[in-house]
Design an enzyme around this catalytic site. Structure first.
Site, PDB file in Angstrom:
ATOM      1  N   HIS A  86      23.390  38.369  51.516  1.00 32.50           N
ATOM      2  CA  HIS A  86      24.316  37.476  52.227  1.00 32.50           C
ATOM      3  C   HIS A  86      23.543  36.520  53.140  1.00 32.50           C
ATOM      4  O   HIS A  86      23.918  35.357  53.290  1.00 32.50           O
ATOM      5  CB  HIS A  86      25.343  38.299  53.004  1.00 32.50           C
ATOM      6  CG  HIS A  86      26.227  39.092  52.090  1.00 32.50           C
ATOM      7  ND1 HIS A  86      27.327  38.551  51.471  1.00 32.50           N
ATOM      8  CD2 HIS A  86      26.120  40.365  51.628  1.00 32.50           C
ATOM      9  CE1 HIS A  86      27.874  39.465  50.672  1.00 32.50           C
ATOM     10  NE2 HIS A  86      27.158  40.575  50.759  1.00 32.50           N
ATOM     11  N   ARG A  95      24.630  25.137  49.504  1.00 33.75           N
ATOM     12  CA  ARG A  95      25.765  25.936  49.058  1.00 33.75           C
ATOM     13  C   ARG A  95      26.829  26.056  50.145  1.00 33.75           C
ATOM     14  O   ARG A  95      27.981  25.665  49.975  1.00 33.75           O
ATOM     15  CB  ARG A  95      25.265  27.338  48.671  1.00 33.75           C
ATOM     16  CG  ARG A  95      26.299  28.277  48.120  1.00 33.75           C
ATOM     17  CD  ARG A  95      25.835  29.740  48.251  1.00 33.75           C
ATOM     18  NE  ARG A  95      26.136  30.252  49.570  1.00 33.75           N
ATOM     19  CZ  ARG A  95      27.129  31.093  49.833  1.00 33.75           C
ATOM     20  NH1 ARG A  95      27.909  31.536  48.865  1.00 33.75           N
ATOM     21  NH2 ARG A  95      27.355  31.522  51.071  1.00 33.75           N
ATOM     22  N   GLY A 119      36.197  37.535  46.665  1.00 33.35           N
ATOM     23  CA  GLY A 119      34.790  37.933  46.858  1.00 33.35           C
ATOM     24  C   GLY A 119      34.278  37.361  48.167  1.00 33.35           C
ATOM     25  O   GLY A 119      33.404  36.509  48.198  1.00 33.35           O
ATOM     26  N   GLU A 141      37.026  41.805  49.247  1.00 31.38           N
ATOM     27  CA  GLU A 141      35.604  42.059  49.000  1.00 31.38           C
ATOM     28  C   GLU A 141      35.445  43.506  48.545  1.00 31.38           C
ATOM     29  O   GLU A 141      35.917  44.426  49.205  1.00 31.38           O
ATOM     30  CB  GLU A 141      34.792  41.793  50.284  1.00 31.38           C
ATOM     31  CG  GLU A 141      33.339  42.212  50.234  1.00 31.38           C
ATOM     32  CD  GLU A 141      32.547  41.586  49.066  1.00 31.38           C
ATOM     33  OE1 GLU A 141      32.695  40.389  48.813  1.00 31.38           O
ATOM     34  OE2 GLU A 141      31.796  42.326  48.411  1.00 31.38           O
ATOM     35  N   GLU A 170      40.842  43.061  40.975  1.00 38.76           N
ATOM     36  CA  GLU A 170      41.637  43.524  39.840  1.00 38.76           C
ATOM     37  C   GLU A 170      42.436  44.785  40.179  1.00 38.76           C
ATOM     38  O   GLU A 170      43.322  45.179  39.425  1.00 38.76           O
ATOM     39  CB  GLU A 170      40.715  43.824  38.643  1.00 38.76           C
ATOM     40  CG  GLU A 170      40.004  42.602  38.062  1.00 38.76           C
ATOM     41  CD  GLU A 170      38.756  42.177  38.841  1.00 38.76           C
ATOM     42  OE1 GLU A 170      38.477  42.749  39.918  1.00 38.76           O
ATOM     43  OE2 GLU A 170      38.072  41.251  38.376  1.00 38.76           O
ATOM     44  N   GLU A 185      33.340  31.680  45.898  1.00 44.16           N
ATOM     45  CA  GLU A 185      31.994  31.238  45.499  1.00 44.16           C
ATOM     46  C   GLU A 185      31.567  32.213  44.413  1.00 44.16           C
ATOM     47  O   GLU A 185      31.028  33.264  44.695  1.00 44.16           O
ATOM     48  CB  GLU A 185      31.054  31.282  46.707  1.00 44.16           C
ATOM     49  CG  GLU A 185      29.835  30.393  46.552  1.00 44.16           C
ATOM     50  CD  GLU A 185      28.739  31.007  45.694  1.00 44.16           C
ATOM     51  OE1 GLU A 185      28.840  30.916  44.442  1.00 44.16           O
ATOM     52  OE2 GLU A 185      27.791  31.552  46.253  1.00 44.16           O
ATOM     53  N   GLU A 194      26.852  35.273  36.996  1.00 41.01           N
ATOM     54  CA  GLU A 194      27.425  36.260  37.915  1.00 41.01           C
ATOM     55  C   GLU A 194      28.616  37.015  37.321  1.00 41.01           C
ATOM     56  O   GLU A 194      29.001  38.075  37.785  1.00 41.01           O
ATOM     57  CB  GLU A 194      27.848  35.548  39.201  1.00 41.01           C
ATOM     58  CG  GLU A 194      28.117  36.489  40.331  1.00 41.01           C
ATOM     59  CD  GLU A 194      27.054  36.390  41.402  1.00 41.01           C
ATOM     60  OE1 GLU A 194      27.358  36.705  42.534  1.00 41.01           O
ATOM     61  OE2 GLU A 194      25.920  36.002  41.100  1.00 41.01           O
TER      62      GLU A 194
HETATM   63  C1  LIG Z   1      28.401  35.163  45.535  1.00 42.37           C
HETATM   64  S1  LIG Z   1      29.041  36.276  46.692  1.00 42.37           S
HETATM   65  C2  LIG Z   1      29.907  35.176  47.796  1.00 42.37           C
HETATM   66  C3  LIG Z   1      30.195  35.783  49.160  1.00 42.37           C
HETATM   67  C4  LIG Z   1      30.884  34.832  50.150  1.00 42.37           C
HETATM   68  N1  LIG Z   1      32.134  34.321  49.621  1.00 42.37           N
HETATM   69  C5  LIG Z   1      29.990  33.680  50.509  1.00 42.37           C
HETATM   70  O1  LIG Z   1      30.267  32.568  50.103  1.00 42.37           O
HETATM   71  O2  LIG Z   1      28.996  33.907  51.214  1.00 42.37           O
HETATM   72  C6  LIG Z   1      30.304  37.020  45.752  1.00 42.37           C
HETATM   73  C7  LIG Z   1      30.975  38.233  46.415  1.00 42.37           C
HETATM   74  O3  LIG Z   1      32.052  38.639  45.595  1.00 42.37           O
HETATM   75  C8  LIG Z   1      32.134  40.048  45.579  1.00 42.37           C
HETATM   76  N2  LIG Z   1      32.819  40.408  44.327  1.00 42.37           N
HETATM   77  C9  LIG Z   1      32.358  40.240  43.060  1.00 42.37           C
HETATM   78  N3  LIG Z   1      33.271  40.652  42.160  1.00 42.37           N
HETATM   79  C10 LIG Z   1      34.340  41.093  42.881  1.00 42.37           C
HETATM   80  C11 LIG Z   1      35.607  41.668  42.519  1.00 42.37           C
HETATM   81  N4  LIG Z   1      35.941  41.832  41.246  1.00 42.37           N
HETATM   82  N5  LIG Z   1      36.457  42.011  43.508  1.00 42.37           N
HETATM   83  C12 LIG Z   1      36.109  41.840  44.822  1.00 42.37           C
HETATM   84  N6  LIG Z   1      34.926  41.317  45.222  1.00 42.37           N
HETATM   85  C13 LIG Z   1      34.058  40.940  44.270  1.00 42.37           C
HETATM   86  C14 LIG Z   1      30.676  40.494  45.666  1.00 42.37           C
HETATM   87  O4  LIG Z   1      30.568  41.822  46.179  1.00 42.37           O
HETATM   88  C15 LIG Z   1      30.077  39.428  46.590  1.00 42.37           C
HETATM   89  O5  LIG Z   1      30.083  39.836  47.935  1.00 42.37           O
END
Ligand SMILES: C[S@@+](CC[C@H](N)C(=O)[O-])C[C@H]1O[C@@H](n2cnc3c(N)ncnc32)[C@H](O)[C@@H]1O
Length: 283
Positions: A86, A95, A119, A141, A170, A185, A194
């Site tokens: 993070h 970004r 997420g 999250e 989900e 994101e 991803e």
């Molecule tokens: C690329 S990071 C972005 C974090 C934040 N939004 C940012 O911009 O700093 C993606 C986040 O989505 C979470 N994530 C991925 N798939 C997910 C899901 N199916 N349900 C909930 N969270 C999810 C991951 O754990 C991760 O923390």
């Protein structure tokens, strides 16, 4: 908002380390050139390994530290629970500022709206939305970072506006039937690595109000070609002779897999071509 995903330094997967070559040397020399180099000669910097490993794991009895009960093994399988990834994403100014600018410069879109952050990580996008007057933000999250996001929301005085929900998009029950805006994101290397786009589309189909917004709403995929013989030697031919042993069976696999790395501009040998534009409202 069109997000043209190019060279993201966030490194949302473990970075591949490229051997450095010393330009001053007449002959390029890789770390593994001498297969008979002894371990004492090679391992000059790792003598504190044992000490370092114990430093990675916090005191499990310290209840005041969120995640204190986690070990480095937990983070190995769930890297999004650790703050390191993070930190990298937040420090990726291109970004994070892109999201901040879009939200702050279009605050009229968010005012009094119900937003879903898919997420949420540390909750940064939710905080941006709350700051410009969103009526309520649901921040979903799935990793352990959700606990930290909850704390961050509280620390910044947004507990009334942002609800952090820990779990998978989900599987989660949202306290409302519909949301006006979905923000996320989700983009990975080569846009789709991803594998989170499906999650955003799932949320859109389930909760987004008719004519609601998905941000970003467009994503473009670009392709260009590079030529780098040294890199190929280092990453592919390396397997032919590892400390004097033939591991070329791995070479066959390595040439089939994509590598994520930064390249020098002079290595680019073709023009850059847009392959695909996706509109997230209708995908
Ligand atoms: C690329 S990071 C972005 C974090 C934040 N939004 C940012 O911009 O700093 C993606 C986040 O989505 C979470 N994530 C991925 N798939 C997910 C899901 N199916 N349900 C909930 N969270 C999810 C991951 O754990 C991760 O923390």
């Amino acid at each position: 908002m069109e997000h043209e995903y190019q060279n993201n330094p966030s490194g949302k997967m473990p970075q591949k380390i490229r051997f450095e070559y010393d330009d001053d040397e007449g002959e390029e020399e890789s770390r593994f050139q001498d297969p008979d180099e002894t371990i004492e000669e090679a391992a000059t910097e790792s003598s504190n390994l044992e000490e370092d490993l114990t430093m990675c794991d916090p005191d499990p009895d310290d209840a005041s530290v969120i995640g204190a009960d986690k070990t480095s093994a937990d983070y190995y399988f769930d890297s999004y629970s650790h703050f390191g990834i993070h930190e990298e994403m937040l420090k990726d100014v291109v970004r994070t500022k892109t999201y901040q600018n879009v939200i702050y410069k279009n605050s009229f879109l968010f005012k009094d709206k119900v937003v879903l952050d898919v997420g949420a990580g540390t909750g940064i996008l939710s905080l941006f939305c709350a700051k410009v007057g969103a009526k309520h933000v649901y921040a979903i999250e799935c990793s352990g970072m959700a606990d930290m996001a909850q704390e961050i929301v509280k620390l910044n005085g947004y507990s009334e506006v942002i609800t952090v929900l820990k779990g998978k998009v989900e599987e989660i029950e949202l306290p409302v039937a519909q949301v006006d805006i979905i923000i996320s994101e989700w983009m990975g290397y080569f846009l789709l690595y991803e594998n989170m786009l499906d999650t955003v589309l799932y949320a859109r189909n389930k909760w987004l109000v008719k004519d609601g917004l998905v941000l970003p709403d467009k994503a473009s995929l670009y392709l260009t070609a590079i030529e780098d013989a040294d890199y190929k030697e280092d990453k592919i031919e390396f397997w032919n002779n590892v400390y004097g042993f033939n591991m070329s069976c791995i070479r066959k696999q390595s040439i089939m897999e994509p590598l994520v790395d930064t390249v020098d501009q002079k290595q680019i040998v073709t023009s850059c071509q847009r392959l695909k534009v996706g509109n997230l409202s209708v995908l």
